[in-house]
Design a protein around this motif. Structure first.
Motif, PDB file in Angstrom:
ATOM      1  N   SER A 180       2.048 -12.583   2.537  1.00 39.33           N
ATOM      2  CA  SER A 180       2.929 -11.642   2.356  1.00 39.33           C
ATOM      3  C   SER A 180       4.211 -12.043   2.346  1.00 39.33           C
ATOM      4  O   SER A 180       4.630 -13.361   2.572  1.00 39.33           O
ATOM      5  CB  SER A 180       2.874 -10.335   3.457  1.00 39.33           C
ATOM      6  OG  SER A 180       3.142 -11.130   4.842  1.00 39.33           O
ATOM      7  N   ASN A 203      -8.583  -1.857   2.465  1.00 36.54           N
ATOM      8  CA  ASN A 203      -7.004  -1.499   2.828  1.00 36.54           C
ATOM      9  C   ASN A 203      -6.399  -2.586   3.919  1.00 36.54           C
ATOM     10  O   ASN A 203      -7.316  -2.624   4.938  1.00 36.54           O
ATOM     11  CB  ASN A 203      -6.816  -0.220   3.311  1.00 36.54           C
ATOM     12  CG  ASN A 203      -7.563   1.008   2.214  1.00 36.54           C
ATOM     13  OD1 ASN A 203      -6.820   0.937   0.981  1.00 36.54           O
ATOM     14  ND2 ASN A 203      -8.543   1.814   2.688  1.00 36.54           N
ATOM     15  N   GLU A 216       1.598  -2.175   3.021  1.00 37.76           N
ATOM     16  CA  GLU A 216       0.196  -1.456   2.973  1.00 37.76           C
ATOM     17  C   GLU A 216      -0.291  -1.803   1.633  1.00 37.76           C
ATOM     18  O   GLU A 216       0.605  -1.923   0.585  1.00 37.76           O
ATOM     19  CB  GLU A 216       0.131  -0.128   3.247  1.00 37.76           C
ATOM     20  CG  GLU A 216       0.534   0.090   4.869  1.00 37.76           C
ATOM     21  CD  GLU A 216       0.403   1.603   5.059  1.00 37.76           C
ATOM     22  OE1 GLU A 216       0.179   2.208   4.271  1.00 37.76           O
ATOM     23  OE2 GLU A 216       0.272   1.810   6.238  1.00 37.76           O
ATOM     24  N   SER A 217      -1.130  -2.037   1.323  1.00 37.17           N
ATOM     25  CA  SER A 217      -1.835  -2.634   0.127  1.00 37.17           C
ATOM     26  C   SER A 217      -3.505  -2.517  -0.009  1.00 37.17           C
ATOM     27  O   SER A 217      -4.121  -2.134   1.150  1.00 37.17           O
ATOM     28  CB  SER A 217      -1.453  -3.970  -0.322  1.00 37.17           C
ATOM     29  OG  SER A 217      -1.894  -4.045  -1.572  1.00 37.17           O
ATOM     30  N   GLN A 218      -4.149  -2.588  -0.996  1.00 31.60           N
ATOM     31  CA  GLN A 218      -5.621  -2.503  -1.165  1.00 31.60           C
ATOM     32  C   GLN A 218      -5.881  -3.726  -2.154  1.00 31.60           C
ATOM     33  O   GLN A 218      -5.131  -4.244  -2.945  1.00 31.60           O
ATOM     34  CB  GLN A 218      -5.887  -1.474  -1.823  1.00 31.60           C
ATOM     35  CG  GLN A 218      -7.229  -1.033  -1.868  1.00 31.60           C
ATOM     36  CD  GLN A 218      -7.647   0.257  -2.328  1.00 31.60           C
ATOM     37  OE1 GLN A 218      -7.617   0.649  -3.763  1.00 31.60           O
ATOM     38  NE2 GLN A 218      -8.124   1.239  -1.768  1.00 31.60           N
ATOM     39  N   THR A 246       1.242 -10.169  -3.307  1.00 33.49           N
ATOM     40  CA  THR A 246       1.851  -8.993  -4.026  1.00 33.49           C
ATOM     41  C   THR A 246       2.438  -8.048  -2.734  1.00 33.49           C
ATOM     42  O   THR A 246       2.869  -6.812  -3.151  1.00 33.49           O
ATOM     43  CB  THR A 246       1.258  -8.294  -4.969  1.00 33.49           C
ATOM     44  OG1 THR A 246      -0.118  -7.966  -4.255  1.00 33.49           O
ATOM     45  CG2 THR A 246       1.125  -9.293  -6.118  1.00 33.49           C
ATOM     46  N   ILE A 247       2.064  -8.239  -1.456  1.00 27.49           N
ATOM     47  CA  ILE A 247       2.399  -7.556  -0.485  1.00 27.49           C
ATOM     48  C   ILE A 247       3.503  -8.048   0.380  1.00 27.49           C
ATOM     49  O   ILE A 247       3.784  -8.734   1.066  1.00 27.49           O
ATOM     50  CB  ILE A 247       1.160  -7.778   0.744  1.00 27.49           C
ATOM     51  CG1 ILE A 247      -0.253  -7.394   0.302  1.00 27.49           C
ATOM     52  CG2 ILE A 247       1.214  -6.662   1.695  1.00 27.49           C
ATOM     53  CD1 ILE A 247      -1.463  -7.795   0.955  1.00 27.49           C
TER      54      ILE A 247
END
Length: 164
Positions: A68, A129, A140-142, A155-156
């Motif tokens: 992150s 998730n 938050e991401s997936q 990409t977080i």
């Protein structure tokens, strides 16, 4: 010494553990190579003479390395165990991961390594998730673990001050 896949007499669990240990050793710098990268299916190691050795990854587990960031990141698909560098080095985060069925996979503090990443082995062929928090910042991401999916997640972006 690392067991290599291919010898039918070896125990499959030993091979899996050795490959995971080899990946970890490259990731934290215990073993050096000209280059070591990991795709959804293979660990690819290049020595100083440009010779490549590939190792098959476990059939039921997927490697993903996550960095992150707050300000600086880099685009990446296949994680370079010897080259990728994240912004937030040796810092602690709270990481929460669940699958799309709502099963909690991880809910604990994790510390990034000297390369700014933390590494995970997750079940293949799933979508997850993820929520990462640190000092009032959250992201938050997936991501997913299907064949051909990225092993490097950069990409977080942690944002906001959620202290109120």
């Amino acid at each position: 010494m690392y067991l290599l896949p291919g010898n039918e007499n070896e125990q499959a669990d030993d091979v899996v553990q050795d490959i995971k240990q080899l990946v970890n050793d490259y990731s934290i710098g215990n073993v050096t190579a000209e280059a070591a990268s990991i795709t959804s299916d293979e660990l690819i190691v290049t020595d100083s003479d440009e010779n490549q050795t590939t190792y098959d990854l476990p059939e039921d587990e997927f490697f993903v390395s996550i960095a992150s960031f707050i300000e600086t990141t880099h685009p990446c698909a296949n994680h370079s165990l010897t080259g990728c560098q994240g912004e937030l080095v040796e810092q602690e985060f709270h990481v929460y991961i669940e699958d799309t069925e709502g099963n909690v996979i991880l809910d604990q503090p994790m510390e990034t390594q000297a390369n700014g990443f933390f590494d995970l082995w997750l079940e293949r062929d799933k979508t997850y998730n993820i929520a990462i928090t640190q000092d009032g910042k959250k992201a938050e991401s997936q991501f997913s673990t299907f064949e051909g999916d990225n092993t490097c997640i950069t990409t977080i972006q942690l944002e906001g001050n959620k202290s109120a």
